[in-house]
Design a protein around this motif. Structure first.
Motif, PDB file in Angstrom:
ATOM      1  N   GLN A 322       3.027  -6.211  -0.908  1.00 36.28           N
ATOM      2  CA  GLN A 322       2.044  -6.034   0.169  1.00 36.28           C
ATOM      3  C   GLN A 322       1.529  -4.596   0.223  1.00 36.28           C
ATOM      4  O   GLN A 322       0.347  -4.359   0.502  1.00 36.28           O
ATOM      5  CB  GLN A 322       2.658  -6.430   1.504  1.00 36.28           C
ATOM      6  CG  GLN A 322       3.158  -7.857   1.564  1.00 36.28           C
ATOM      7  CD  GLN A 322       2.127  -8.839   1.057  1.00 36.28           C
ATOM      8  OE1 GLN A 322       1.108  -9.049   1.694  1.00 36.28           O
ATOM      9  NE2 GLN A 322       2.380  -9.441  -0.098  1.00 36.28           N
ATOM     10  N   LEU A 323       2.398  -3.637  -0.067  1.00 36.99           N
ATOM     11  CA  LEU A 323       1.938  -2.246  -0.136  1.00 36.99           C
ATOM     12  C   LEU A 323       0.942  -2.066  -1.276  1.00 36.99           C
ATOM     13  O   LEU A 323      -0.018  -1.293  -1.162  1.00 36.99           O
ATOM     14  CB  LEU A 323       3.136  -1.309  -0.310  1.00 36.99           C
ATOM     15  CG  LEU A 323       4.064  -1.170   0.900  1.00 36.99           C
ATOM     16  CD1 LEU A 323       5.269  -0.306   0.549  1.00 36.99           C
ATOM     17  CD2 LEU A 323       3.306  -0.573   2.090  1.00 36.99           C
ATOM     18  N   LEU A 324       1.169  -2.771  -2.372  1.00 34.54           N
ATOM     19  CA  LEU A 324       0.213  -2.718  -3.477  1.00 34.54           C
ATOM     20  C   LEU A 324      -1.148  -3.240  -3.032  1.00 34.54           C
ATOM     21  O   LEU A 324      -2.196  -2.655  -3.367  1.00 34.54           O
ATOM     22  CB  LEU A 324       0.748  -3.542  -4.649  1.00 34.54           C
ATOM     23  CG  LEU A 324      -0.159  -3.652  -5.887  1.00 34.54           C
ATOM     24  CD1 LEU A 324      -0.364  -2.273  -6.506  1.00 34.54           C
ATOM     25  CD2 LEU A 324       0.439  -4.616  -6.906  1.00 34.54           C
ATOM     26  N   LEU A 325      -1.146  -4.318  -2.265  1.00 34.97           N
ATOM     27  CA  LEU A 325      -2.404  -4.889  -1.786  1.00 34.97           C
ATOM     28  C   LEU A 325      -3.114  -3.980  -0.782  1.00 34.97           C
ATOM     29  O   LEU A 325      -4.307  -4.168  -0.529  1.00 34.97           O
ATOM     30  CB  LEU A 325      -2.152  -6.265  -1.164  1.00 34.97           C
ATOM     31  CG  LEU A 325      -1.803  -7.384  -2.142  1.00 34.97           C
ATOM     32  CD1 LEU A 325      -1.335  -8.620  -1.398  1.00 34.97           C
ATOM     33  CD2 LEU A 325      -3.001  -7.718  -3.016  1.00 34.97           C
ATOM     34  N   CYS A 326      -2.380  -3.038  -0.208  1.00 32.89           N
ATOM     35  CA  CYS A 326      -3.008  -2.080   0.716  1.00 32.89           C
ATOM     36  C   CYS A 326      -3.983  -1.152  -0.006  1.00 32.89           C
ATOM     37  O   CYS A 326      -4.846  -0.545   0.635  1.00 32.89           O
ATOM     38  CB  CYS A 326      -1.945  -1.230   1.422  1.00 32.89           C
ATOM     39  SG  CYS A 326      -1.011  -2.089   2.689  1.00 32.89           S
ATOM     40  N   THR A 327      -3.844  -1.016  -1.323  1.00 32.90           N
ATOM     41  CA  THR A 327      -4.639  -0.020  -2.046  1.00 32.90           C
ATOM     42  C   THR A 327      -6.094  -0.446  -2.171  1.00 32.90           C
ATOM     43  O   THR A 327      -7.003   0.269  -1.742  1.00 32.90           O
ATOM     44  CB  THR A 327      -4.037   0.226  -3.440  1.00 32.90           C
ATOM     45  OG1 THR A 327      -3.990  -1.015  -4.166  1.00 32.90           O
ATOM     46  CG2 THR A 327      -2.616   0.789  -3.322  1.00 32.90           C
ATOM     47  N   THR A 328      -6.341  -1.603  -2.755  1.00 33.13           N
ATOM     48  CA  THR A 328      -7.711  -2.068  -2.968  1.00 33.13           C
ATOM     49  C   THR A 328      -7.674  -3.560  -3.296  1.00 33.13           C
ATOM     50  O   THR A 328      -6.716  -4.028  -3.923  1.00 33.13           O
ATOM     51  CB  THR A 328      -8.382  -1.315  -4.133  1.00 33.13           C
ATOM     52  OG1 THR A 328      -9.693  -1.837  -4.346  1.00 33.13           O
ATOM     53  CG2 THR A 328      -7.574  -1.431  -5.411  1.00 33.13           C
ATOM     54  N   PRO A 329      -8.690  -4.325  -2.914  1.00 30.09           N
ATOM     55  CA  PRO A 329      -8.698  -5.765  -3.216  1.00 30.09           C
ATOM     56  C   PRO A 329      -9.316  -6.073  -4.574  1.00 30.09           C
ATOM     57  O   PRO A 329     -10.089  -7.030  -4.711  1.00 30.09           O
ATOM     58  CB  PRO A 329      -9.532  -6.341  -2.070  1.00 30.09           C
ATOM     59  CG  PRO A 329     -10.519  -5.270  -1.759  1.00 30.09           C
ATOM     60  CD  PRO A 329      -9.800  -3.961  -1.996  1.00 30.09           C
ATOM     61  N   SER A 330      -8.971  -5.308  -5.587  1.00 27.96           N
ATOM     62  CA  SER A 330      -9.495  -5.582  -6.926  1.00 27.96           C
ATOM     63  C   SER A 330      -8.767  -6.783  -7.526  1.00 27.96           C
ATOM     64  O   SER A 330      -7.658  -7.136  -7.105  1.00 27.96           O
ATOM     65  CB  SER A 330      -9.331  -4.364  -7.829  1.00 27.96           C
ATOM     66  OG  SER A 330      -7.962  -4.156  -8.135  1.00 27.96           O
ATOM     67  N   ARG A 331      -9.381  -7.379  -8.527  1.00 25.98           N
ATOM     68  CA  ARG A 331      -8.790  -8.557  -9.167  1.00 25.98           C
ATOM     69  C   ARG A 331      -7.417  -8.246  -9.751  1.00 25.98           C
ATOM     70  O   ARG A 331      -6.461  -9.009  -9.573  1.00 25.98           O
ATOM     71  CB  ARG A 331      -9.728  -9.080 -10.257  1.00 25.98           C
ATOM     72  CG  ARG A 331      -9.253 -10.344 -10.958  1.00 25.98           C
ATOM     73  CD  ARG A 331     -10.274 -10.775 -11.994  1.00 25.98           C
ATOM     74  NE  ARG A 331     -11.526 -11.142 -11.350  1.00 25.98           N
ATOM     75  CZ  ARG A 331     -11.838 -12.381 -10.966  1.00 25.98           C
ATOM     76  NH1 ARG A 331     -10.977 -13.368 -11.173  1.00 25.98           N
ATOM     77  NH2 ARG A 331     -12.994 -12.641 -10.394  1.00 25.98           N
ATOM     78  N   ALA A 332      -7.271  -7.108 -10.429  1.00 25.30           N
ATOM     79  CA  ALA A 332      -5.999  -6.757 -11.053  1.00 25.30           C
ATOM     80  C   ALA A 332      -4.904  -6.580 -10.008  1.00 25.30           C
ATOM     81  O   ALA A 332      -3.768  -7.033 -10.193  1.00 25.30           O
ATOM     82  CB  ALA A 332      -6.153  -5.479 -11.877  1.00 25.30           C
ATOM     83  N   VAL A 333      -5.234  -5.913  -8.900  1.00 24.49           N
ATOM     84  CA  VAL A 333      -4.249  -5.682  -7.841  1.00 24.49           C
ATOM     85  C   VAL A 333      -3.837  -6.997  -7.199  1.00 24.49           C
ATOM     86  O   VAL A 333      -2.642  -7.263  -6.965  1.00 24.49           O
ATOM     87  CB  VAL A 333      -4.810  -4.701  -6.799  1.00 24.49           C
ATOM     88  CG1 VAL A 333      -3.952  -4.709  -5.534  1.00 24.49           C
ATOM     89  CG2 VAL A 333      -4.882  -3.294  -7.376  1.00 24.49           C
TER      90      VAL A 333
END
Length: 442
Positions: A322-333
């Protein structure tokens, strides 16, 4: 295993029941893809968080409300007839649903009601397939059959879903594509009814159907669930495991609904339902890859940590996703986060299953897993309510995913610091009814 599988396939009753399962679950996979295409990705369907969450709650309602009572009814009805008539009924409901989608669009109340009815029938079919298995397989082969048939059924559902996706993807986006996917599912459901007709009328039991007061039987189901809940709470470790599982599913459900919205509204061109559905299928695929990895690593690593610590570690991994998803809603993330969350979710579930099976007395295990099923789906329904209130229509919000990460960390901290490691020894004076439970020495 190979030898036992060959022995099973020599049993005509098992072969025929397995055929019903494979065809029925393939139809279910096609139906769910058609439903997802119509309800979540159709250009004619509302794409707001509230609309998506509401439809998702409707999809899960039958599993939450109907599931606990299916057994009481399956002890009264011929299970072969449940499979035959059930497939016919849901085929008719699905065809009616396809026609309604074309005539009025996927957001019409008629589509929602027909979809809810078809999903409710499907819950009886799944229960009937499991309840009828001991009538065509006996002795030591039953364990092998119970191991093989759900796996093969899940594979059939996956393949059916793939066919449904191709149908929805090849045709021009819109009502016609959604209806075609549903119509294909209805055809396979009819094949499931034909396959069920090859079984003898009484072959799946019950040998002596229950008679008498149905209302009393349904009330007894509720009493048994309450007794099971009291037992699990008094035993501590299985009750706590189910509570943690429910919290995990609740948080996962919010992420799941957010993923639908992200796939539809952020990662696909506006109005391109096929691209949105393809992106969501990719998210589910990466989640499944994470789940498959959990099956490999959990049996080895969880032995070194113990199941409670392993669950806490997986909850921390879920927080990291979930912290990773906080960064940006890019396809890779989004795809990476899906893989990590799939690994965390399945690994934690394996440990929870182990605790519940290990620390629950045999005559309470049925009730324990009935409660498991109710909590598992009710948590998703609760997540849909929360998502309708707090998830933005785009699906992505940095504060939302940060809050989910904090919630995962809090649950992990409770499991690590406060959860019991050994079950409480208890006395049960009346195991078949509402038990009087009290702590005692081993």
């Amino acid at each position: 295993m190979i030898t036992e599988l060959r022995q099973l396939l020599r049993l005509s009753g098992f072969r025929r029941l397995l055929t019903v399962r494979l065809v029925s679950q393939a139809a279910d996979g096609m139906f769910q893809v058609g439903l997802a295409s119509a309800w979540f990705f159709s250009p004619d369907a509302a794409g707001s968080a509230a609309a998506v969450a509401g439809r998702y709650a409707l999809m899960l309602a039958p599993f939450t409300l109907v599931g606990p009572f299916a057994g009481a009814l399956l002890d009264r009805w011929r299970r072969r007839q449940v499979l035959l008539v059930g497939n016919l009924v849901r085929a008719l409901l699905t065809l009616a649903m396809a026609a309604t989608v074309v005539a009025t669009g996927p957001d019409a109340w008629g589509v929602l009601v027909l979809g809810l009815a078809a999903l409710s029938v499907n819950r009886f079919l799944l229960a009937g397939l499991s309840a009828g298995l001991p009538n065509v397989v006996e002795g030591r082969l039953l364990l092998t059959a119970n191991s093989i048939t759900p796996t093969l059924g899940a594979g059939a559902a996956f393949l059916g879903g793939g066919v449904g996706f191709v149908v929805a993807w090849v045709l021009p986006a819109g009502r016609t594509a959604d209806a075609a996917a549903l119509a294909c599912a209805a055809v396979v459901m009819l094949l499931g009814a034909l396959a069920a007709g090859r079984l003898r009328r009484d072959q799946l039991g019950p040998l002596t159907p229950r008679r008498g007061d149905l209302r009393g039987d349904l009330a007894a189901v509720l009493r048994d669930l309450v007794a099971g809940a009291r037992y699990l709470a008094a035993r501590r470790t299985p009750g706590q495991a189910l509570a943690v599982m429910a919290a995990h599913r609740f948080l996962y459900g919010v992420v799941f609904i957010a993923s639908i919205l992200i796939a539809r509204n952020l990662l696909a061109p506006p109005g391109d339902s096929a691209a949105g559905l393809a992106t969501f299928a990719l998210i589910l695929g990466l989640t499944a890859v994470g789940g498959a990895a959990a099956v490999v690593v959990t049996p080895t690593l969880s032995r070194a940590t113990g199941p409670q610590v392993w669950i806490a570690l997986m909850l921390l991994l879920a927080a990291a996703s979930q912290l990773l998803l906080c960064t940006t809603p890019s396809r890779a993330v989004v795809l990476t986060g899906a893989g990590l969350l799939g690994l965390a979710a399945q690994a934690a579930k394996i440990a929870v299953d182990t605790i519940v099976q290990r620390d629950t007395r045999d005559d309470f295990r049925g009730r324990a897993f009935a409660l498991y099923d109710v909590l598992y789906n009710a948590a998703f329904v609760g997540a849909a309510v929360l998502a309708a209130l707090f998830v933005p229509d785009a699906g992505w919000s940095r504060p939302l995913f940060a809050a989910l990460a904090v919630a995962y960390v809090l649950v992990a901290a409770w499991v690590w610091l406060r959860a019991a490691r050994e079950p409480e020894q208890i006395v049960d004076s009346s195991p078949s009814r509402n038990p009087q439970l009290s702590p005692t020495l081993p």
